[in-house]
Write an enzyme that holds these catalytic residues in place. Structure first.
Site, mmCIF file in Angstrom:
data_model
loop_
_atom_site.group_PDB
_atom_site.id
_atom_site.type_symbol
_atom_site.label_atom_id
_atom_site.label_comp_id
_atom_site.label_asym_id
_atom_site.label_seq_id
_atom_site.Cartn_x
_atom_site.Cartn_y
_atom_site.Cartn_z
ATOM 1 N N ASP A 282 40.346 43.987 31.021
ATOM 2 C CA ASP A 282 40.262 42.544 31.120
ATOM 3 C C ASP A 282 39.917 42.017 29.714
ATOM 4 O OD1 ASP A 282 39.049 40.365 33.770
ATOM 5 O OD2 ASP A 282 40.090 39.912 31.914
HETATM 6 C C1 GLC Z 1 40.217 36.528 32.278
HETATM 7 C C2 GLC Z 1 40.199 37.015 33.708
HETATM 8 C C3 GLC Z 1 41.431 37.760 34.116
HETATM 9 C C4 GLC Z 1 42.630 37.212 33.360
HETATM 10 C C5 GLC Z 1 42.429 37.531 31.890
HETATM 11 C C6 GLC Z 1 43.546 36.953 31.019
HETATM 12 O O1 GLC Z 1 38.940 36.630 31.719
HETATM 13 O O2 GLC Z 1 39.071 37.779 34.112
HETATM 14 O O3 GLC Z 1 41.568 37.625 35.530
HETATM 15 O O4 GLC Z 1 43.824 37.819 33.829
HETATM 16 O O5 GLC Z 1 41.178 37.076 31.402
HETATM 17 O O6 GLC Z 1 43.521 35.569 31.066
#
Ligand code: GLC
Length: 755
Positions: A282
């Site tokens: 993430d």
């Molecule tokens: C965010 C979220 C995730 C998302 C990623 C990209 O912090 O936790 O669900 O896909 O970053 O935006």
């Protein structure tokens, strides 16, 4: 004998290993053989140049130069066939090996045609609808050049303090697994090289919805039996549905953050479940393992790659430190080659290696995006997601000729209709409730704001964080209230549209108080004193504590944040053009003190005998009943349904047999309507404590008024299985009870025995 057993064990291991061994594709192997270590590491780097709604605390710098240097495997936050083509051209015309980029995005509930938030659409219990929405989202997003979607988010959540419950399918693994499958099939179709389909990404692996105290990014610590029985099945369902990629979560699991957790990524996901796709972290979750306390950037990057993580989102820790770790023997080149192989295989599966510009068709956006057909689907999804919580004196549906006072901070508002996690949508395209009413009503509709969307101190915070997306009315709360009461006095019916600002749910939006803001509570209290028929339309990203509001002489319709067609959908349900059929997928607490609260709880050794009756030395509270305000699976209709003649075709089954469950459902009211028939199962005696009941089947049925239908649901032996204390997936012989009805309090019961 034990020689055979020992060899059998090795044979099983070999088969398993073969299953998880990497698939080797000639085109990918040919590319790999030419790559330097730097170039392999470059493919493991996922960047975002930012520009849209921020989904993380930092954005990447010098992106173009890094692409040219072969240091980027994928981008997100870039859209439009022209911009995507430009990004691919940089990679193909300037990097040595001309490897195309993955282009990702968060398309959580629709792309430009924004659907209701996922907690809303999960309340439809309609898998065919959910699949169609995912197909439409994929069609729109791929028209804009996007080939990888960071969705479905499948995290089980039983804590509405956690803002991301809005993004989830609620509390139940059986329903959540069915929804995950429908979304993945919708996004990926059966041919990933079709340029209207895109790679899905199951997230957030794992257990993110169980963060302690409902506080985002917090720790998760739970027993393996609870994980395997309640929280992990949804991720496994996504793998079984063929999801192409997975994303690790921010939280730690038993002390090791998911992005560096070898047990999670390699032992469970790859070896036990046979997942062969690519795993991405993430947003900076690799770097954040330093803050977790697991070492410096090189330590945590080595931990992640050795755990089996393939791509590093935005953190650039892989880019900065992996080569040094190889030189110091902390990471093998083979580990990096394997990760790179999975990234290249993902690109191959999308057809990018053969045709890097396949998602850059200038003709597609005007043909595929924001079409009338797509908007009608958004309206249908919204209507089917609404949950009728209360119909006081059968006030609903209203007559279109009624003289209505439409009151509330969300009654004539565009900024909050899309809800959280709609970074690709445009709030200004959404239909406010006032417009929706005017589109179909024949009676007079007078509007008054009545209150700000939140109380003043929070308003300042909101405006500070989200800028102009928060309208602050210059009028004082008193003036707003006086005007609203005056408007209401001259109407026949009051419709109050209240709830949460969309930024009050979603990521980094956990709350300890999930009741309505005081200004809105006061507005409802004063409106109710007028003694007129009143409807509360509640917009929120979570179940909100409504004990006081539920006592008011008013009907309550939960509409979540219902997307681009919000106003039209609310109007069509309020006026009865559509009979609400939504059913809660997250238990609705009376107050925050009851959380976590869900339907499949355990008996304990001292079960409270019955509701509304505190007993000492029993498992109950002194100050509130054990029961929720509204149970899992609950939702009223304008009509009524009756269940009779529950029948099992067998009352004794062997371990490979199934049970055919049938029940007669009658529409006993005055409106045609759709019912979701639910089946709950109780395993009476088990070697680990069984839940009181858990959802094990459901079926939607549309019944004309007066119609009766026999509904059949099959219970398979697999539905009787659970993970025992040795984590063996077993169905233990003994007695089972089946409950069928309109929600998780179903009382119609039948029994059978597993021999
Ligand atoms: C965010 C979220 C995730 C998302 C990623 C990209 O912090 O936790 O669900 O896909 O970053 O935006």
């Amino acid at each position: 004998m034990n020689l055979i057993a020992k060899n059998l064990k090795y044979l099983i291991f070999f088969i398993l290993f073969q299953a998880t061994a990497q698939t080797k594709i000639p085109e990918v192997e040919a590319l790999l053989s030419k790559m330097t270590l730097d170039e392999k590491i470059g493919q493991l780097n996922l960047l975002t140049p930012g520009g849209g709604i921020a989904t993380g605390s930092v954005v990447s710098e010098n992106v173009e130069a890094k692409i040219k240097a072969g240091q980027v495997g994928g981008l997100f936050g870039v859209s439009g066939p022209d911009k995507v083509r430009k990004a691919q051209e940089i990679a193909l015309n300037h990097s040595r090996l001309k490897i195309p980029l993955l282009i990702g995005s968060d398309i959580i509930h629709g792309y430009k045609t924004t659907f209701p938030i996922p907690l809303g659409t999960s309340s439809s219990w309609d898998m065919e609808l959910i699949k169609r929405m995912a197909q439409t989202a994929a069609k729109e997003a791929t028209a804009d050049g996007i080939n990888w979607n960071f969705s479905p988010m499948v995290d089980i959540s039983r804590d509405p303090r956690w803002g991301r419950i809005a993004e989830s399918a609620g509390e139940d693994p059986f329903l959540g697994s069915a929804i995950a499958k429908a979304m993945i099939e919708g996004y990926q179709g059966n041919d990933l090289t079709n340029s209207a389909t895109m790679m899905a990404c199951v997230k957030h692996l794992a257990l993110y919805g169980a963060v302690e105290a409902g506080k985002d990014y917090n720790s998760v610590d739970m027993s393996r039996t609870k994980m395997y029985n309640q929280y992990l099945p949804v991720y496994k369902a996504a793998v079984d549905a063929g999801v192409g990629t997975a994303m690790t979560s921010f939280n730690d699991i038993d002390g090791i953050p998911a992005s560096g957790n070898k047990w999670l990524i390699t032992d469970l996901l790859r070896k036990q479940w046979g997942f062969k796709g690519m795993v991405v972290s993430d947003y900076t979750s690799v770097n954040e393992m330093t803050a977790h306390g697991l070492g410096n950037l090189q330590d945590v990057s080595a931990l992640a790659i050795n755990a089996g993580l393939d791509m590093d989102m935005v953190g650039e820790g892989f880019l900065a430190t992996l080569k040094k770790s190889v030189e110091e023997g902390k990471v093998s080149e083979e580990q990096i080659t394997n990760a790179c192989r999975r990234v290249l295989t993902t690109k191959y599966q999308l057809g990018l290696l053969n045709d890097p510009y396949r998602y850059s068709d200038d003709e597609r956006p005007k043909k595929d995006i924001l079409t009338e057909e797509n908007k009608l689907l958004a309206r249908e999804a919204a209507k089917k997601s609404f949950v009728l919580l209360k119909n006081h004196q059968q006030t609903l549906p209203l007559k279109k000729s009624a003289k209505i006072a439409l009151i509330g901070p969300l009654a004539n508002n565009k900024n909050n209709m899309l809800g959280t996690w709609a970074p690709t949508g445009d709030p200004q395209l959404s239909i406010p409730v006032l417009d929706g009413f005017k589109n179909i009503a024949s009676g007079a509709i007078t509007y008054s704001k009545g209150a700000n969307i939140t109380d003043d101190k929070e308003l300042a915070t909101l405006a500070n964080v989200f800028g102009t997306r928060v309208e602050i009315d210059p009028s004082s709360p008193e003036t707003l209230l006086d005007e609203a009461l005056k408007t209401a006095k001259s109407a026949e019916v009051i419709v109050a549209v209240v709830g949460e600002a969309s930024e009050f749910s979603g990521e980094a939006a956990s709350r300890t108080d999930i009741s309505l803001p005081k200004s809105q509570k006061n507005l409802l209290r004063e409106l109710a004193k007028l003694g007129k028929p009143m409807v509360i339309v509640l917009m929120s990203g979570r179940p909100m504590t409504l004990e006081e509001e539920n006592e008011l002489p008013a009907s309550i319709l939960q509409v979540w944040h219902s997307g681009i067609e919000a106003g039209n959908a609310v109007a069509e349900v309020i006026y009865g053009d559509y009979n609400p059929s939504g059913k809660l997928t997250a238990t609705w607490p009376r107050n925050v003190g009851q959380i976590p609260i869900y339907h499949s709880t355990k008996f304990t050794g001292r079960p409270a005998p019955k509701e509304n009756n505190y007993q000492k030395f029993k498992s109950n509270y002194l100050d509130v009943d054990n029961s929720p305000l509204f149970p899992f699976g609950y939702g009223l209709s304008y009509t009524s349904f009756e269940y009779k003649n529950l029948h099992l075709h067998k009352t004794k089954i062997k371990s490979d047999e199934s049970v055919e469950v049938s029940v007669d459902v009658s529409n006993t009211g005055e409106f045609d309507g759709e019912e979701t028939v639910q089946l709950y199962l109780r395993d009476v005696v088990r070697t680990i404590t069984p839940p009181k009941r858990q959802l094990k089947g459901f079926k939607k049925v549309y019944l004309k008024k007066g119609e009766t239908r026999t509904v059949q649901i099959t219970l398979h032996t697999d539905d009787l299985k659970f993970y025992n204390s040795e984590l063996q997936h077993v169905a233990e012989p003994g007695d089972f009870e089946v409950f069928v009805g309109t929600d998780s309090n179903a009382s119609l019961k039948a029994e059978f025995e597993l021999e």
